[in-house]
Design a protein around this motif. Structure first.
Motif, PDB file in Angstrom:
ATOM      1  N   SER A  67      27.351   6.830  -2.286  1.00  0.00           N
ATOM      2  CA  SER A  67      26.396   6.037  -1.517  1.00  0.00           C
ATOM      3  C   SER A  67      26.886   5.821  -0.097  1.00  0.00           C
ATOM      4  CB  SER A  67      26.177   4.677  -2.194  1.00  0.00           C
ATOM      5  OG  SER A  67      25.444   3.795  -1.359  1.00  0.00           O
ATOM      6  N   ASN A  68      25.979   5.949   0.873  1.00  0.00           N
ATOM      7  CA  ASN A  68      26.355   5.653   2.257  1.00  0.00           C
ATOM      8  C   ASN A  68      26.073   4.199   2.626  1.00  0.00           C
ATOM      9  OD1 ASN A  68      23.604   5.449   2.713  1.00  0.00           O
ATOM     10  ND2 ASN A  68      23.500   7.107   4.223  1.00  0.00           N
ATOM     11  N   GLY A  69      25.643   3.405   1.630  1.00  0.00           N
ATOM     12  CA  GLY A  69      25.428   1.982   1.855  1.00  0.00           C
ATOM     13  C   GLY A  69      24.009   1.580   2.172  1.00  0.00           C
ATOM     14  N   SER A  70      23.111   2.569   2.334  1.00  0.00           N
ATOM     15  CA  SER A  70      21.701   2.271   2.578  1.00  0.00           C
ATOM     16  C   SER A  70      20.909   2.582   1.322  1.00  0.00           C
ATOM     17  CB  SER A  70      21.164   3.096   3.746  1.00  0.00           C
ATOM     18  OG  SER A  70      21.739   2.678   4.965  1.00  0.00           O
ATOM     19  N   VAL A  71      20.102   1.622   0.857  1.00  0.00           N
ATOM     20  CA  VAL A  71      19.387   1.775  -0.405  1.00  0.00           C
ATOM     21  C   VAL A  71      17.899   1.514  -0.195  1.00  0.00           C
ATOM     22  CG1 VAL A  71      19.204   1.021  -2.811  1.00  0.00           C
ATOM     23  CG2 VAL A  71      21.441   0.968  -1.645  1.00  0.00           C
ATOM     24  N   GLY A  72      17.084   2.412  -0.721  1.00  0.00           N
ATOM     25  CA  GLY A  72      15.650   2.197  -0.805  1.00  0.00           C
ATOM     26  C   GLY A  72      15.259   2.156  -2.266  1.00  0.00           C
ATOM     27  N   THR A  73      14.114   1.570  -2.564  1.00  0.00           N
ATOM     28  CA  THR A  73      13.650   1.505  -3.954  1.00  0.00           C
ATOM     29  C   THR A  73      12.335   2.239  -4.094  1.00  0.00           C
ATOM     30  OG1 THR A  73      12.763  -0.698  -3.459  1.00  0.00           O
ATOM     31  CG2 THR A  73      14.881  -0.581  -4.605  1.00  0.00           C
ATOM     32  N   TRP A  74      12.126   2.816  -5.292  1.00  0.00           N
ATOM     33  CA  TRP A  74      10.963   3.689  -5.524  1.00  0.00           C
ATOM     34  C   TRP A  74      10.571   3.610  -6.986  1.00  0.00           C
ATOM     35  CZ3 TRP A  74      10.455   7.650  -9.010  1.00  0.00           C
ATOM     36  CH2 TRP A  74       9.362   8.523  -8.849  1.00  0.00           C
ATOM     37  N   GLY A  75       9.278   3.755  -7.249  1.00  0.00           N
ATOM     38  CA  GLY A  75       8.810   3.870  -8.622  1.00  0.00           C
ATOM     39  C   GLY A  75       7.461   3.217  -8.819  1.00  0.00           C
ATOM     40  N   ALA A  76       6.880   3.470  -9.995  1.00  0.00           N
ATOM     41  CA  ALA A  76       5.532   3.003 -10.324  1.00  0.00           C
ATOM     42  C   ALA A  76       5.571   1.966 -11.435  1.00  0.00           C
ATOM     43  CB  ALA A  76       4.665   4.185 -10.756  1.00  0.00           C
ATOM     44  N   SER A  77       4.573   1.083 -11.419  1.00  0.00           N
ATOM     45  CA  SER A  77       4.322   0.134 -12.496  1.00  0.00           C
ATOM     46  C   SER A  77       5.510  -0.820 -12.669  1.00  0.00           C
ATOM     47  CB  SER A  77       4.004   0.903 -13.778  1.00  0.00           C
ATOM     48  OG  SER A  77       3.499   0.063 -14.781  1.00  0.00           O
ATOM     49  N   PHE A  78       6.141  -0.827 -13.831  1.00  0.00           N
ATOM     50  CA  PHE A  78       7.332  -1.650 -14.059  1.00  0.00           C
ATOM     51  C   PHE A  78       8.341  -1.413 -12.947  1.00  0.00           C
ATOM     52  CE2 PHE A  78       9.709  -3.663 -17.749  1.00  0.00           C
ATOM     53  CZ  PHE A  78      10.881  -3.927 -17.057  1.00  0.00           C
ATOM     54  N   MET A  79       8.508  -0.139 -12.581  1.00  0.00           N
ATOM     55  CA  MET A  79       9.508   0.248 -11.590  1.00  0.00           C
ATOM     56  C   MET A  79       9.104  -0.149 -10.175  1.00  0.00           C
ATOM     57  SD  MET A  79      10.309   3.955 -13.334  1.00  0.00           S
ATOM     58  CE  MET A  79       8.611   4.246 -13.847  1.00  0.00           C
ATOM     59  N   ALA A  80       7.814  -0.475  -9.986  1.00  0.00           N
ATOM     60  CA  ALA A  80       7.359  -1.033  -8.707  1.00  0.00           C
ATOM     61  C   ALA A  80       7.586  -2.538  -8.665  1.00  0.00           C
ATOM     62  CB  ALA A  80       5.879  -0.716  -8.502  1.00  0.00           C
ATOM     63  N   ILE A  81       7.360  -3.194  -9.788  1.00  0.00           N
ATOM     64  CA  ILE A  81       7.539  -4.644  -9.860  1.00  0.00           C
ATOM     65  C   ILE A  81       8.994  -5.025  -9.602  1.00  0.00           C
ATOM     66  CG2 ILE A  81       7.333  -6.646 -11.382  1.00  0.00           C
ATOM     67  CD1 ILE A  81       5.064  -5.057 -12.831  1.00  0.00           C
ATOM     68  N   THR A  82       9.931  -4.276 -10.202  1.00  0.00           N
ATOM     69  CA  THR A  82      11.349  -4.589  -9.992  1.00  0.00           C
ATOM     70  C   THR A  82      11.740  -4.461  -8.519  1.00  0.00           C
ATOM     71  OG1 THR A  82      12.011  -2.298 -10.493  1.00  0.00           O
ATOM     72  CG2 THR A  82      11.989  -3.858 -12.331  1.00  0.00           C
ATOM     73  N   GLN A  83      11.077  -3.581  -7.786  1.00  0.00           N
ATOM     74  CA  GLN A  83      11.386  -3.416  -6.362  1.00  0.00           C
ATOM     75  C   GLN A  83      11.103  -4.679  -5.568  1.00  0.00           C
ATOM     76  OE1 GLN A  83      10.094   0.309  -4.407  1.00  0.00           O
ATOM     77  NE2 GLN A  83       9.177   0.834  -6.382  1.00  0.00           N
ATOM     78  N   LEU A  84       9.978  -5.319  -5.883  1.00  0.00           N
ATOM     79  CA  LEU A  84       9.581  -6.496  -5.120  1.00  0.00           C
ATOM     80  C   LEU A  84      10.555  -7.647  -5.337  1.00  0.00           C
ATOM     81  CD1 LEU A  84       5.756  -6.239  -5.815  1.00  0.00           C
ATOM     82  CD2 LEU A  84       7.004  -5.441  -3.794  1.00  0.00           C
ATOM     83  N   TYR A  85      10.956  -7.852  -6.585  1.00  0.00           N
ATOM     84  CA  TYR A  85      11.953  -8.883  -6.855  1.00  0.00           C
ATOM     85  C   TYR A  85      13.287  -8.551  -6.184  1.00  0.00           C
ATOM     86  CZ  TYR A  85       8.961 -11.044 -10.403  1.00  0.00           C
ATOM     87  OH  TYR A  85       7.943 -11.678 -11.054  1.00  0.00           O
ATOM     88  N   THR A  86      13.652  -7.278  -6.210  1.00  0.00           N
ATOM     89  CA  THR A  86      14.900  -6.867  -5.568  1.00  0.00           C
ATOM     90  C   THR A  86      14.839  -7.142  -4.076  1.00  0.00           C
ATOM     91  OG1 THR A  86      15.200  -5.135  -7.245  1.00  0.00           O
ATOM     92  CG2 THR A  86      16.491  -4.941  -5.227  1.00  0.00           C
ATOM     93  N   ALA A  87      13.725  -6.808  -3.451  1.00  0.00           N
ATOM     94  CA  ALA A  87      13.587  -7.031  -2.006  1.00  0.00           C
ATOM     95  C   ALA A  87      13.646  -8.513  -1.658  1.00  0.00           C
ATOM     96  CB  ALA A  87      12.285  -6.423  -1.510  1.00  0.00           C
ATOM     97  N   ALA A  88      13.125  -9.357  -2.540  1.00  0.00           N
ATOM     98  CA  ALA A  88      13.142 -10.801  -2.279  1.00  0.00           C
ATOM     99  C   ALA A  88      14.562 -11.354  -2.203  1.00  0.00           C
ATOM    100  CB  ALA A  88      12.337 -11.533  -3.340  1.00  0.00           C
ATOM    101  N   HIS A  89      15.535 -10.660  -2.806  1.00  0.00           N
ATOM    102  CA  HIS A  89      16.935 -11.090  -2.722  1.00  0.00           C
ATOM    103  C   HIS A  89      17.518 -10.899  -1.313  1.00  0.00           C
ATOM    104  CE1 HIS A  89      17.700 -12.123  -6.867  1.00  0.00           C
ATOM    105  NE2 HIS A  89      17.324 -10.942  -7.316  1.00  0.00           N
TER     106      HIS A  89
END
Length: 613
Positions: free
Chosen positions: A152-174
């Motif tokens: 990892s170079n230290g930069s992270v993006g999140t990707w995915g649909a449905s369940f995998m989209a919902i987890t992204q939003l909670y992760t971003a809120a952190h």
């Protein structure tokens, strides 16, 4: 053909049964002249190396199972990193090949893709509680771990649909500093209102199937692991005794507090944390997705603080997850959009991601995509149509003494409808039944009464949320109300465009959280708490503000706009048993007189808002 259909059906069973801008207030966004373009670049690497068996230890000692896909040469040997990282956190068992928990298209273009089974699912230890507080804390630990790995170079993006989209939003809120971008495909916003208890009624078309799917995929030993049998047994016992089965049973019965909105559902509603998201966010939704209501609301909330884009296609959940039918009308495929988004915000390349249109929506009727600068549509104005006693839908209010119309209260109306296909996430829609494309079967006057305009003299364009203001009475103690909005072609076919349901005793509205347009309420916000319940009573006329989920459509010249009213929309909504006994047998009257003018208010936009044909 058969192979393709089987693959689509398999994907449906995995993805579908599984779940849920730049513009707006203060964040930079694209202007009205923004145009789509297709961003593409060649593969950097010919192969993908899958590395499994990774373990991420949480603060309480629970181990989450993970795997990473790395760019590789043609023989599958991993390339030397580090790489920007795409993270997908899933509840559908990342080790099952049919589940899109990793994206080779992105990996071959120089991204590492980390896939993680959330707590209590797949090969991860622990007990699953569907986006609960402990699981949300895990998301922060996972992204911290991902940012510190050698690949990892230290930069992270999140990707995915449905369940995998919902987890992204909670992760971003952190707000972890390594998290740079979100690409959320068909995500949920409000757990209670979007999906589980729309209108205060239990969604038995989707929720039992979803929880059953997560449970089933959590007991499949698809990857060698010496502790797998213990983990699988833990998942099964948790489902039977602690979470899935108890929640479903108590929700259906109306006990345990699950049938009211409260802390349990608010914890599981990303919209409650959307104002904490500060990184560029791309949201993909569908006009008939299971999260149809919430996707534009997420855009609206997030776009106040960061660059945000919204794309809504003509999709139910399954097709929305893949962006079916793209490219179309200049809108690129989802993989190209994701590459553009991550190249801009993870790699720091100036590829023009911020300049694409803020909001792109498909319009039924026009059967094409159109763009605008924001949601709700900046040019929308409120227009009210009255439900008349003779079955007309008219701009003229009803006269004194104009008669009402009656419909039988029974709980199984709409069992074969566009709504049924939608609320099984598109899975049943794979069966070629005419009732999934036409509402005529359901418009039996005993079960669903209709109100129709005259043929439109010119195209009539609607974009945004809709509210039905009904005055009803019932011979029962309570009632469930269904409102459908359809278009009627010159040959008489009635195509459902959107709908809304409401339990009459849960009709109370919080004006401060409701939406208004031109001084008229157009999107009611119901508290759905035990304290907000108001008795209906037999043969007492009450006013019901029914939320009809947002849509975008054109009633073409020569077509009619139709509103239908019924007493149920099964399996989208079935009252919990404690409510069902008060609604089961009765006759509901929809009143249409000067003192009790039932109506519907729609957000109309100019025909010029759409491209010329």
């Amino acid at each position: 053909m058969k192979t393709a259909m089987l693959r689509r059906f398999t994907l449906a069973a995995v993805l579908v049964l599984g779940a849920c801008g730049g513009g707006g207030g203060g964040a930079p966004g694209a202007g009205s002249d923004a145009k789509w373009f297709t961003y593409e670049r060649a593969e950097d690497y010919p192969g993908v190396a899958q590395i499994g068996g990774l373990k991420i230890t949480m603060a309480d000692g629970i181990e989450l199972s993970a795997s990473v896909a790395l760019p590789a040469d043609a023989d599958g040997n991993p390339a030397e990193g580090p790489f920007p990282v795409i993270l997908t956190q899933t509840g559908y068992n990342k080790s099952i090949p049919a589940i899109p928990a990793s994206n080779d298209y992105l990996v071959k273009r120089g991204y590492a893709h980390l896939s993680v089974d959330v707590r209590g699912t797949g090969l991860s230890q622990g007990q699953w509680e569907a986006f609960g507080e402990t699981e949300q804390a895990d998301y922060l630990a996972v992204i911290d771990w991902a940012s510190k790995q050698a690949w990892s170079n230290g930069s992270v993006g999140t990707w995915g649909a449905s369940f995998m989209a919902i987890t992204q939003l909670y992760t971003a809120a952190h707000q972890h500093p390594a998290h740079k971008a979100v690409f959320a495909i068909v995500p949920m916003a409000d757990g209670y209102r979007d999906i589980v208890f729309s209108g205060g009624q239990t969604n038995i078309g989707f929720i039992p199937l979803w929880m059953g799917l997560v449970t089933a995929l959590g007991v499949l030993p698809v990857e060698p692991d010496p502790v797998a049998p213990v983990t699988m047994l833990e998942h099964l016992s948790s489902a039977l005794l602690n979470f899935q089965v108890p929640v479903i049973l108590q929700s259906a019965l109306g006990v345990g507090g699950y049938n009211y909105d409260g802390e349990f559902w608010r914890t599981r509603s990303p919209i409650e944390q959307a104002d904490r998201i500060r990184i560029p966010t791309f949201i993909v939704g569908g006009l008939n997705d299971i999260f149809q209501r919430g996707e534009p609301l997420l855009y609206e909330a997030i776009s106040r603080n960061t660059t945000t884009k919204l794309l809504i296609g003509p999709w139910q959940h399954l097709d929305g997850a893949s962006g079916a039918g793209l490219p179309r009308d200049g809108v690129p495929p989802l993989n190209n959009l994701a590459l553009m988004w991550f190249d801009q915000y993870l790699r720091g390349l100036d590829v023009g991601a911020a300049s694409v249109p803020n909001v792109t929506q498909y319009y039924y009727g026009a059967e094409r995509y159109a763009t605008t600068t924001d949601w709700p549509h900046p040019q929308a104005r409120a227009e009210r149509w009255y439900l008349r006693g003779d079955g007309a839908l008219s701009r003229e209010p009803p006269a004194a003494g104009e008669g009402g119309r009656v419909v039988l209260q029974q709980p199984a109306n709409g069992i074969c409808s566009t709504s049924t296909s939608q609320w099984t996430a598109g899975l049943l829609g794979l069966v070629p039944l005419p009732c999934f494309d036409s509402n005529n079967l359901n418009e039996n006057p005993l079960f669903e009464i209709t109100y129709s305009t005259e043929p439109m003299a010119e195209d009539y364009v609607v974009n945004g949320p809709i509210q039905a203001d009904l005055h009803i009475s019932t011979t029962a103690l309570d009632a469930g109300v269904l409102v459908r909005v359809t278009e009627v072609s010159p040959d008489g076919n009635s195509r459902e465009l959107t709908n809304g349901i409401l339990t009459a005793s849960l009709r109370q509205v919080d004006p401060a959280r409701s939406r208004y347009l031109d001084g008229q309420m157009i999107q009611p916000w119901h508290p759905f708490t035990e304290a907000s319940r108001e008795p209906v009573g037999m043969n007492t006329i009450v006013h019901l503000p029914v939320e009809v989920f947002p849509s975008s459509f054109v009633i073409k010249q020569g077509y009619r706009l139709r509103v239908t009213v019924g007493a149920s929309d099964f399996p989208h909504g079935l009252p919990p048993v404690v409510d069902l006994v008060d609604q089961l047998v009765g006759v509901m009257t929809v009143h249409s007189d000067a003192e009790h003018p039932s109506s519907i208010v729609v957000p109309v936009v100019p025909r010029s808002a759409l491209p010329a044909d």
